[in-house]
Design a protein around this motif. Structure first.
Motif, PDB file in Angstrom:
ATOM      1  N   GLN A  40       0.774  -1.291   0.023  1.00 28.82           N
ATOM      2  CA  GLN A  40       0.108   0.106  -0.054  1.00 28.82           C
ATOM      3  C   GLN A  40       0.680   1.330   0.086  1.00 28.82           C
ATOM      4  O   GLN A  40       2.105   1.318   0.504  1.00 28.82           O
ATOM      5  CB  GLN A  40      -0.734   0.054   1.196  1.00 28.82           C
ATOM      6  CG  GLN A  40      -1.610  -1.164   1.422  1.00 28.82           C
ATOM      7  CD  GLN A  40      -2.606  -1.023   2.766  1.00 28.82           C
ATOM      8  OE1 GLN A  40      -3.395  -0.111   3.022  1.00 28.82           O
ATOM      9  NE2 GLN A  40      -2.555  -2.063   3.454  1.00 28.82           N
ATOM     10  N   ASP A  41       0.454   2.310  -0.530  1.00 28.43           N
ATOM     11  CA  ASP A  41       1.127   3.600  -0.435  1.00 28.43           C
ATOM     12  C   ASP A  41       0.884   4.297   0.884  1.00 28.43           C
ATOM     13  O   ASP A  41      -0.106   3.748   1.488  1.00 28.43           O
ATOM     14  CB  ASP A  41       0.465   4.587  -1.541  1.00 28.43           C
ATOM     15  CG  ASP A  41       1.008   4.171  -2.980  1.00 28.43           C
ATOM     16  OD1 ASP A  41      -0.077   4.092  -3.964  1.00 28.43           O
ATOM     17  OD2 ASP A  41       2.027   3.406  -3.361  1.00 28.43           O
ATOM     18  N   TYR A  42       1.781   5.085   1.081  1.00 19.82           N
ATOM     19  CA  TYR A  42       1.607   6.058   2.225  1.00 19.82           C
ATOM     20  C   TYR A  42       0.228   6.780   1.968  1.00 19.82           C
ATOM     21  O   TYR A  42      -0.260   7.041   0.639  1.00 19.82           O
ATOM     22  CB  TYR A  42       2.653   7.123   2.226  1.00 19.82           C
ATOM     23  CG  TYR A  42       3.984   6.442   2.643  1.00 19.82           C
ATOM     24  CD1 TYR A  42       4.997   6.601   1.851  1.00 19.82           C
ATOM     25  CD2 TYR A  42       4.138   6.402   4.070  1.00 19.82           C
ATOM     26  CE1 TYR A  42       6.376   6.129   2.392  1.00 19.82           C
ATOM     27  CE2 TYR A  42       5.586   5.861   4.408  1.00 19.82           C
ATOM     28  CZ  TYR A  42       6.457   6.092   3.596  1.00 19.82           C
ATOM     29  OH  TYR A  42       7.550   5.621   3.856  1.00 19.82           O
ATOM     30  N   PRO A  43      -0.289   7.099   2.937  1.00 18.36           N
ATOM     31  CA  PRO A  43      -1.362   8.375   3.245  1.00 18.36           C
ATOM     32  C   PRO A  43      -0.799   9.575   2.315  1.00 18.36           C
ATOM     33  O   PRO A  43       0.564   9.891   2.393  1.00 18.36           O
ATOM     34  CB  PRO A  43      -1.703   8.571   4.409  1.00 18.36           C
ATOM     35  CG  PRO A  43      -1.193   7.340   5.185  1.00 18.36           C
ATOM     36  CD  PRO A  43      -0.213   6.659   4.457  1.00 18.36           C
ATOM     37  N   GLU A  44      -1.588  10.007   1.368  1.00 18.79           N
ATOM     38  CA  GLU A  44      -0.886  11.190   0.691  1.00 18.79           C
ATOM     39  C   GLU A  44      -0.211  12.362   1.342  1.00 18.79           C
ATOM     40  O   GLU A  44       0.795  12.796   0.883  1.00 18.79           O
ATOM     41  CB  GLU A  44      -1.888  11.671  -0.347  1.00 18.79           C
ATOM     42  CG  GLU A  44      -2.330  10.675  -1.391  1.00 18.79           C
ATOM     43  CD  GLU A  44      -3.115  11.222  -2.569  1.00 18.79           C
ATOM     44  OE1 GLU A  44      -3.848  10.291  -3.099  1.00 18.79           O
ATOM     45  OE2 GLU A  44      -2.990  12.480  -2.890  1.00 18.79           O
ATOM     46  N   ILE A  46       1.220  12.397   4.025  1.00 17.71           N
ATOM     47  CA  ILE A  46       2.593  11.750   4.507  1.00 17.71           C
ATOM     48  C   ILE A  46       3.777  11.862   3.299  1.00 17.71           C
ATOM     49  O   ILE A  46       4.782  12.241   3.617  1.00 17.71           O
ATOM     50  CB  ILE A  46       2.350  10.328   5.274  1.00 17.71           C
ATOM     51  CG1 ILE A  46       1.420  10.201   6.294  1.00 17.71           C
ATOM     52  CG2 ILE A  46       3.934   9.831   5.438  1.00 17.71           C
ATOM     53  CD1 ILE A  46       1.766  10.983   7.254  1.00 17.71           C
ATOM     54  N   ARG A  50       6.418  14.304   4.395  1.00 20.77           N
ATOM     55  CA  ARG A  50       7.812  13.480   4.739  1.00 20.77           C
ATOM     56  C   ARG A  50       8.711  13.273   3.822  1.00 20.77           C
ATOM     57  O   ARG A  50       9.931  13.477   4.151  1.00 20.77           O
ATOM     58  CB  ARG A  50       7.386  11.939   5.314  1.00 20.77           C
ATOM     59  CG  ARG A  50       8.428  11.450   6.149  1.00 20.77           C
ATOM     60  CD  ARG A  50       7.833   9.948   6.771  1.00 20.77           C
ATOM     61  NE  ARG A  50       8.817   9.170   7.124  1.00 20.77           N
ATOM     62  CZ  ARG A  50       8.720   7.882   7.739  1.00 20.77           C
ATOM     63  NH1 ARG A  50       7.708   7.273   7.665  1.00 20.77           N
ATOM     64  NH2 ARG A  50       9.978   7.233   8.106  1.00 20.77           N
ATOM     65  N   LYS A 129      -3.473   6.568  -5.858  1.00 22.57           N
ATOM     66  CA  LYS A 129      -2.752   5.590  -5.011  1.00 22.57           C
ATOM     67  C   LYS A 129      -3.184   4.186  -5.770  1.00 22.57           C
ATOM     68  O   LYS A 129      -3.680   3.884  -6.621  1.00 22.57           O
ATOM     69  CB  LYS A 129      -3.635   5.388  -3.620  1.00 22.57           C
ATOM     70  CG  LYS A 129      -3.402   6.671  -2.890  1.00 22.57           C
ATOM     71  CD  LYS A 129      -4.037   6.379  -1.447  1.00 22.57           C
ATOM     72  CE  LYS A 129      -3.001   5.703  -0.593  1.00 22.57           C
ATOM     73  NZ  LYS A 129      -3.606   5.349   0.818  1.00 22.57           N
TER      74      LYS A 129
ATOM     75  N   ASP B  76       2.399  -0.092  10.812  1.00 22.05           N
ATOM     76  CA  ASP B  76       2.911  -0.811   9.683  1.00 22.05           C
ATOM     77  C   ASP B  76       4.294  -0.601   9.503  1.00 22.05           C
ATOM     78  O   ASP B  76       4.799  -1.219   8.429  1.00 22.05           O
ATOM     79  CB  ASP B  76       1.996  -0.699   8.464  1.00 22.05           C
ATOM     80  CG  ASP B  76       2.337   0.830   7.733  1.00 22.05           C
ATOM     81  OD1 ASP B  76       2.634   1.742   8.688  1.00 22.05           O
ATOM     82  OD2 ASP B  76       2.155   0.933   6.406  1.00 22.05           O
ATOM     83  N   TYR B  78       5.592   2.203   8.292  1.00 22.87           N
ATOM     84  CA  TYR B  78       5.616   3.276   7.294  1.00 22.87           C
ATOM     85  C   TYR B  78       4.490   4.357   7.534  1.00 22.87           C
ATOM     86  O   TYR B  78       4.119   4.686   6.651  1.00 22.87           O
ATOM     87  CB  TYR B  78       5.392   2.533   5.920  1.00 22.87           C
ATOM     88  CG  TYR B  78       6.356   1.578   5.422  1.00 22.87           C
ATOM     89  CD1 TYR B  78       6.180   0.274   5.315  1.00 22.87           C
ATOM     90  CD2 TYR B  78       7.725   2.055   5.078  1.00 22.87           C
ATOM     91  CE1 TYR B  78       7.126  -0.421   4.675  1.00 22.87           C
ATOM     92  CE2 TYR B  78       8.668   1.440   4.536  1.00 22.87           C
ATOM     93  CZ  TYR B  78       8.388  -0.166   4.374  1.00 22.87           C
ATOM     94  OH  TYR B  78       9.464  -0.983   3.982  1.00 22.87           O
ATOM     95  N   SER B  79       4.248   4.849   8.653  1.00 19.03           N
ATOM     96  CA  SER B  79       3.417   5.769   8.924  1.00 19.03           C
ATOM     97  C   SER B  79       1.967   5.530   8.611  1.00 19.03           C
ATOM     98  O   SER B  79       1.324   6.606   8.269  1.00 19.03           O
ATOM     99  CB  SER B  79       3.953   6.954   8.197  1.00 19.03           C
ATOM    100  OG  SER B  79       5.374   7.310   8.465  1.00 19.03           O
ATOM    101  N   ALA B  80       1.552   4.433   8.934  1.00 25.49           N
ATOM    102  CA  ALA B  80      -0.051   4.307   8.402  1.00 25.49           C
ATOM    103  C   ALA B  80      -0.827   5.221   9.743  1.00 25.49           C
ATOM    104  O   ALA B  80      -0.299   5.255  10.729  1.00 25.49           O
ATOM    105  CB  ALA B  80      -0.232   2.733   8.649  1.00 25.49           C
ATOM    106  N   ASN B  81      -1.927   5.611   8.947  1.00 29.47           N
ATOM    107  CA  ASN B  81      -2.824   6.269  10.051  1.00 29.47           C
ATOM    108  C   ASN B  81      -3.548   5.349  10.927  1.00 29.47           C
ATOM    109  O   ASN B  81      -3.471   4.061  10.922  1.00 29.47           O
ATOM    110  CB  ASN B  81      -3.982   6.794   9.128  1.00 29.47           C
ATOM    111  CG  ASN B  81      -3.356   7.922   8.508  1.00 29.47           C
ATOM    112  OD1 ASN B  81      -2.429   8.761   8.709  1.00 29.47           O
ATOM    113  ND2 ASN B  81      -4.303   8.381   7.332  1.00 29.47           N
ATOM    114  N   THR B 112      -3.369   1.565   5.438  1.00 28.08           N
ATOM    115  CA  THR B 112      -2.783   2.649   5.661  1.00 28.08           C
ATOM    116  C   THR B 112      -3.603   4.151   5.904  1.00 28.08           C
ATOM    117  O   THR B 112      -2.786   4.885   6.615  1.00 28.08           O
ATOM    118  CB  THR B 112      -1.409   2.825   4.803  1.00 28.08           C
ATOM    119  OG1 THR B 112      -1.989   2.875   3.443  1.00 28.08           O
ATOM    120  CG2 THR B 112      -0.606   1.518   4.797  1.00 28.08           C
ATOM    121  N   ASP B 113      -4.617   4.171   5.307  1.00 32.24           N
ATOM    122  CA  ASP B 113      -5.468   5.165   5.570  1.00 32.24           C
ATOM    123  C   ASP B 113      -6.081   5.278   6.499  1.00 32.24           C
ATOM    124  O   ASP B 113      -6.836   6.215   6.963  1.00 32.24           O
ATOM    125  CB  ASP B 113      -6.155   5.381   4.110  1.00 32.24           C
ATOM    126  CG  ASP B 113      -5.463   6.090   2.897  1.00 32.24           C
ATOM    127  OD1 ASP B 113      -5.855   5.567   2.041  1.00 32.24           O
ATOM    128  OD2 ASP B 113      -4.539   6.922   3.228  1.00 32.24           O
TER     129      ASP B 113
END
Lengths: 158, 159
Positions: A40-44, A46, A50, A129, B76, B78-81, B112-113
């Motif tokens: 999965q991608d990062y939340p946008e 982020i 970041r 995404k 995760d 990797y900064s998951a919400n 991750t959202d």
């Protein structure tokens, strides 16, 4: 790597939390499937905040840069007990397509940080995404380098 | 609609009541799906009536949902919400509704959202339903013929 571009034959590592792994659905030899949820991608927000990147993306580690820096894939799970490491290929990402031939190509861009000079990002060339289908297609090409373990166990090499 | 569901562990209460779990979160259970009216179509196109009793896996699935609700940001690596309580609420209502139809236990993970992902896998089929605060994503894959589709429903009110 020339001009900062990651070669098509580059192996990219992705750290995978064991909570994405379906432990009840093991393949032969007791090895779990590489889960699509691991791509999965990062939340946008982020990705923007970041990494100062314009949109959604996912982090990977470039194998040959990691090796050049004197590390092996175990470096990626230091501090993350039980996590696994999956390997994908940059060239395969750049030619990814759907079962119907739709363009699912991913961009692969080197994005080093002070702490991780091997850091790169993989992002949808068409923007947005990664869809579930894209994640599944990526997972279908991935192999375990370090197997994750169920909770309360340590990781093992694949 | 059968015996009430009791979650195991620290959240041993009926999830159809608003409560204050020990984590400090308040579960806002606003029914958006009335299970009474959720009937599934069989492969022949006929409606399949619900079987009535709660399946044995529902309590374990509730525990899974609540475990995800307690995950911290970055779960995760990797900064998951953090997982949205509303996404958990919607997931629970949906899964409770379809649980009457002999559906096997779903595999529950976060996304991750901050949503909840429920998936079912067989040798042939892969189905994934992702619950977010304001939408539901559905993914279907017939591996034998490599047929896929996925869609997002932005308004998930079903009555």
């Amino acid at each position: 790597m020339s001009n900062g571009k990651i070669a098509n034959d580059a192996v990219l590592f992705r750290r995978i939390t064991p909570s994405f792994v379906h432990w009840d659905g093991l393949q032969s030899a007791g090895i779990p499937q590489v889960p699509r949820q691991g791509f999965q991608d990062y939340p946008e927000q982020i990705a923007r905040q970041r990494f100062n990147l314009p949109g959604a993306c996912m982090s990977v580690a470039v194998q040959y840069i990691l090796i050049d820096e004197g590390y092996d894939p175990e470096k990626l799970i230091i501090g993350y007990p039980g996590y696994g490491v999956a390997a994908i290929n940059a060239g395969v990402m750049r030619t990814l397509e759907s079962p119907t031939g739709a363009n699912w190509t991913q961009g692969v861009m080197w994005n080093p940080t002070d702490d991780e000079p091997w850091h790169a990002v993989v992002f949808c060339q068409n923007g947005g995404k990664k869809t579930t289908g894209m994640q599944g297609a990526i997972a279908g090409t991935a192999t375990w380098t370090i197997l994750p373990n169920p909770p309360n166990e340590s990781a093992t090499a694949a | 609609m059968g015996a009430p569901v009791t979650a195991t562990g620290e959240y041993s209460h009926y999830l159809n009541e608003v409560d204050e779990p020990s984590s400090g979160f308040e579960l806002d259970i606003t029914p958006t799906i009335s299970a009474q009216y959720v009937w599934l179509a069989s492969g022949t196109g006929n409606l399949v009536p619900p079987k009535g009793a709660w399946p044995s896996w529902l309590a374990d699935t509730i525990d899974d949902l609540l475990d995800w609700l307690n995950q911290r940001e970055g779960w995760d690596s990797y900064s998951a919400n953090r997982i949205s309580p509303r996404a958990v609420s919607i997931a629970f209502q949906f899964l409770r509704g379809i649980s009457h139809y002999g559906i096997p236990r779903p595999f529950i993970t976060g996304d991750t959202d901050g949503g909840i992902s429920s998936s079912w896998e067989s040798d042939r089929y892969s189905v994934q339903v992702d619950f977010h605060a304001n939408s539901i994503d559905v993914f279907y894959w017939d591996k034998y013929i490599d047929e896929q589709w996925e869609d997002r429903q932005r308004r998930c009110l079903v009555s």
